[in-house]
Design an enzyme around this catalytic site. Structure first.
Site, PDB file in Angstrom:
ATOM      1  N   TYR A  43       7.412  10.598   5.947  1.00  0.00           N
ATOM      2  CA  TYR A  43       6.537   9.463   5.642  1.00  0.00           C
ATOM      3  C   TYR A  43       6.560   9.140   4.159  1.00  0.00           C
ATOM      4  CZ  TYR A  43       2.060   7.521   4.087  1.00  0.00           C
ATOM      5  OH  TYR A  43       1.097   6.791   3.440  1.00  0.00           O
ATOM      6  N   THR A  83       0.849  -1.189   0.000  1.00  0.00           N
ATOM      7  CA  THR A  83       0.000   0.000   0.000  1.00  0.00           C
ATOM      8  C   THR A  83       0.883   1.237   0.000  1.00  0.00           C
ATOM      9  OG1 THR A  83      -1.638  -1.230   1.290  1.00  0.00           O
ATOM     10  CG2 THR A  83      -1.894   1.165   1.167  1.00  0.00           C
TER      11      THR A  83
END
Length: 291
Positions: free
Chosen positions: A125, A114
């Site tokens: 991130y 994902t």
């Protein structure tokens, strides 16, 4: 019966996937932390096998459960709880890389990753997610495991975290908070309801044996893009909210993506299509979360 190992099972996406896959009669094995809350999985706990990643070797489920056909990796660290860069790296690169290595040793056929649509230099991130993608591509070049990368747009739905933008807007409008301070809202996003996200994953899983390529990438969204302003105003209208919407009170963040929209042609060619409109999705979310 196919065995699926799933990470992030106690999270928003992962929990919805677990429940759907159990209904599809897959044998589900999850990796979780001992401190993870299980409330999202309370109705299926007796139907899944669970391992605490902090307490056992990551190879243990592969040794004890027999052949694992596929891994669905949804676990992630956004850095929203002030995690350090090294913690974000450990969660988003080191952990899945270890899992990928173990999977190749035990002849797991496919790894579903994902991914994010965010630009890699936007934050730690996004950069970490792109780093792991490169390692996944390298594994496929060695032809040890197939790797399907799913670039997920802005999903939403009932039971999502309060830290998410969509949840924050719905919750605030429903509660009639006095004011919502927002950017101008000109940036566009592709919003996709959680049920449509889950059905896409299941389609990819079911069609994977007919896709011989070692690396494949799919964009997952509704295929339509609307402005943030339109999303907020739609929520405001559906909730009959009295909240004042103060567009322009906040600046755009540095490196803001102004347009994001999934190209879902590849998924449609596999027979998938989204079924839930934005209005329907917002109404379903409100009905399940607040009534």
């Amino acid at each position: 019966m196919q065995r699926i190992l799933l990470t992030g099972a106690t999270g928003f996406l992962g929990s919805h996937l677990v429940k759907a896959l159990v209904k599809q009669n897959y044998q589900i094995i999850i990796l979780k932390r001992p401190t993870s809350k299980l409330n999202r999985l309370k109705n299926v706990l007796n139907n899944i096998i669970s391992y605490d990643v902090d307490a056992v070797e990551i190879s243990r489920p592969f040794k004890e459960q027999g052949k694992i056909n596929a891994i669905i990796h949804t676990a992630t660290c956004y850095g929203r709880a002030n995690e350090s860069i090294s913690e974000i790296l450990a969660a988003n690169v080191i952990f899945p890389l270890k899992l990928l290595e173990i999977a190749t040793l035990f002849n797991t056929e496919i790894f579903f990753n994902t991914d994010t649509v965010l630009y890699k230099y936007l934050n730690a991130y996004a950069l970490a997610k792109k780093h792991f993608l490169e390692w996944g591509k390298l594994a496929t070049k060695m032809q040890k495991i197939r790797f399907i990368n799913i670039k997920l747009e802005h999903m939403y739905g009932p039971g999502d975290n309060d830290s998410k933008f969509t949840t924050h807007i719905i919750k605030s409008c429903f509660a009639n908070v006095p004011e919502l301070k927002l950017t101008l809202g000109e940036q566009t996003r592709d919003f996709i309801y959680i049920d449509d996200v889950v059905s896409a994953y299941i389609t990819l899983l079911q069609q994977s044996e007919y896709q011989p390529e070692w690396f494949q990438e799919y964009e997952l969204g509704s295929g339509q893009s609307i402005s943030i302003r339109e999303f907020v105003e739609t929520v405001h209208k559906i909730t009959h909210s009295h909240t004042q919407l103060n567009f322009g009170a906040l600046p755009y963040r540095e490196g803001e993506i102004m347009h994001s929209q999934a190209n879902i042609t590849a998924l449609q060619q596999l027979g998938w299509s989204g079924l839930i409109t934005l209005t329907e999705g917002i109404e379903k979310t409100i009905q399940q979360d607040y009534f």
